[in-house]
Scaffold this active site. Structure first.
Site, PDB file in Angstrom:
ATOM      1  N   ARG A   1      42.010  36.488  41.669  1.00 43.31           N
ATOM      2  CA  ARG A   1      41.478  37.253  43.106  1.00 43.31           C
ATOM      3  C   ARG A   1      40.048  37.220  42.840  1.00 43.31           C
ATOM      4  NH1 ARG A   1      45.101  41.438  46.434  1.00 43.31           N
ATOM      5  NH2 ARG A   1      46.420  39.281  46.974  1.00 43.31           N
TER       6      ARG A   1
ATOM      7  N   LYS B   1      29.440  44.112  32.111  1.00 42.79           N
ATOM      8  CA  LYS B   1      27.565  43.863  31.791  1.00 42.79           C
ATOM      9  C   LYS B   1      26.650  42.994  32.718  1.00 42.79           C
ATOM     10  CE  LYS B   1      29.888  44.541  27.403  1.00 42.79           C
ATOM     11  NZ  LYS B   1      30.769  43.481  25.935  1.00 42.79           N
TER      12      LYS B   1
ATOM     13  N   HIS C   1      44.310  32.691  51.501  1.00 43.25           N
ATOM     14  CA  HIS C   1      45.081  33.475  50.730  1.00 43.25           C
ATOM     15  C   HIS C   1      46.358  31.660  50.630  1.00 43.25           C
ATOM     16  CE1 HIS C   1      47.508  35.991  47.797  1.00 43.25           C
ATOM     17  NE2 HIS C   1      47.144  37.153  48.898  1.00 43.25           N
TER      18      HIS C   1
ATOM     19  N   ARG D   1      51.736  42.776  44.280  1.00 41.22           N
ATOM     20  CA  ARG D   1      52.732  41.882  44.548  1.00 41.22           C
ATOM     21  C   ARG D   1      52.222  40.240  44.436  1.00 41.22           C
ATOM     22  NH1 ARG D   1      53.474  45.132  47.839  1.00 41.22           N
ATOM     23  NH2 ARG D   1      51.579  45.804  48.046  1.00 41.22           N
ATOM     24  N   THR D   2      51.111  40.146  44.213  1.00 35.90           N
ATOM     25  CA  THR D   2      49.916  39.156  43.454  1.00 35.90           C
ATOM     26  C   THR D   2      50.338  38.809  42.265  1.00 35.90           C
ATOM     27  OG1 THR D   2      49.188  38.617  45.612  1.00 35.90           O
ATOM     28  CG2 THR D   2      48.127  37.224  44.327  1.00 35.90           C
TER      29      THR D   2
END
Ligand code: NCD
Length: 301
Positions: A101, A80, A129, A51-52
């Protein structure tokens, strides 16, 4: 408004209300397609999201912006060994704003320290959040007609859940709204959040009894037990389904009570709840695109 949106407490009450107002205009009248024309948004998801990420990307594109980014680090130089700071420095040169995120607490702050462009935190580990909180406040305002004088219960994983951390802090702007925190002893709200809220003079009740709370609450915010944050699997198994909402449990609830959930839901909301008039979580998620479009507009124009 602050350039970066890292934690909800960076936004004033007035700024929050103006984002909610714009989100509501977008939802009623449609998202105008030229507001972010010529802009580019970086969408950096180091941790899983449905969703985000998709609501941010949909919002950006509907506003006329382009989007570049990644979902998972498999195909990036993170594999890497490139540091978060170096990755952000690079993307910062390509885009006008970064939505990110990341699994580590404090990662969004670290990114904002090296980025010239605005950084929007889409969740930094078990910390905060803030954009989900805007969606939660929007859902509360839309369903109850106000953010004042309510009783809001937060249920489940209040320890590792970044969603209840940010919501508890944001609700402190509304001192007549009472917060009830329902959690198992192992998953209680962190002391830091409690201290923040109490310093604002907010009445908070902590309990392990969900049933008693259901008849008083205007909003019941259910949350998923955050399996990925547990070091000990046995501990997760012990607490994963302590709070399961069943239709008979909400029978005594107020008619206007709404059940919210940031989603994804696991055990805590069985599908038998979905058809009740109290269930608002899918609508809440749909609203998210408008709220994130409003936030992108405020940050980028
Ligand atoms: C939440 C999250 O990622 O913190 N989900 C979301 O953004 N809608 C809640 C969760 O994953 O349980």
């Amino acid at each position: 408004m602050s350039k970066d949106i890292i934690a909800i407490q960076q936004l004033t009450k007035k700024e929050i209300l103006s984002i909610l107002q714009l989100a509501s205009e977008y939802q009623e009248k449609g998202i105008p397609g030229d507001v972010l024309k010529g802009k580019l948004v970086g969408s950096l998801f180091f941790e899983p999201s449905t969703r985000t990420r998709l609501s941010f990307e949909a919002a950006a594109q509907r506003l006329g912006a382009g989007v570049i980014g990644f979902s998972g680090t498999e195909s990036t130089s993170v594999k890497k060994g490139e540091s978060l700071e170096d990755t952000i420095r690079m993307v910062d040169g390509y885009v006008d704003a970064i939505v990110m995120r990341h699994p580590e607490i404090g990662s969004a702050t670290r990114a904002a320290e090296v980025a010239m462009r605005p950084v929007i935190n889409g969740g930094d580990g078990a910390n905060e959040h803030p954009t989900q909180t805007l969606i939660d406040l929007y859902a509360i305002q839309r369903t109850q007609g106000t953010l004042d004088g309510l009783t809001v219960a937060m249920v489940g994983d209040l320890k590792y859940g970044r969603v209840p951390h940010s919501l508890a802090k944001a609700l402190a702007h509304f001192p007549t709204t009472k917060q009830i925190w329902v959690a198992h002893d192992l998953l209680k709200m962190p002391e830091e959040v409690k201290a923040f809220v109490q310093e604002k003079g907010i009445a908070v009740e902590e309990t392990e009894q969900l049933e008693d709370v259901l008849s008083q609450a205007d909003i019941v915010m259910m949350t998923r037990v955050q399996q990925e944050r547990f070091a000990d699997v046995a501990e997760y198994e012990k607490v994963k389904d302590v709070y399961v909402l069943r239709p008979e449990m909400v029978a005594a609830a107020k008619k206007s009570m709404k059940i919210l959930h940031p989603l994804p839901r696991l055990y805590e909301i069985p599908t038998t709840i979905d058809t009740l008039k109290h269930a608002y979580y899918f609508q809440q998620a749909q609203n998210g695109m408008y709220v994130r479009a409003a936030l992108l507009t405020k940050v980028l124009t």
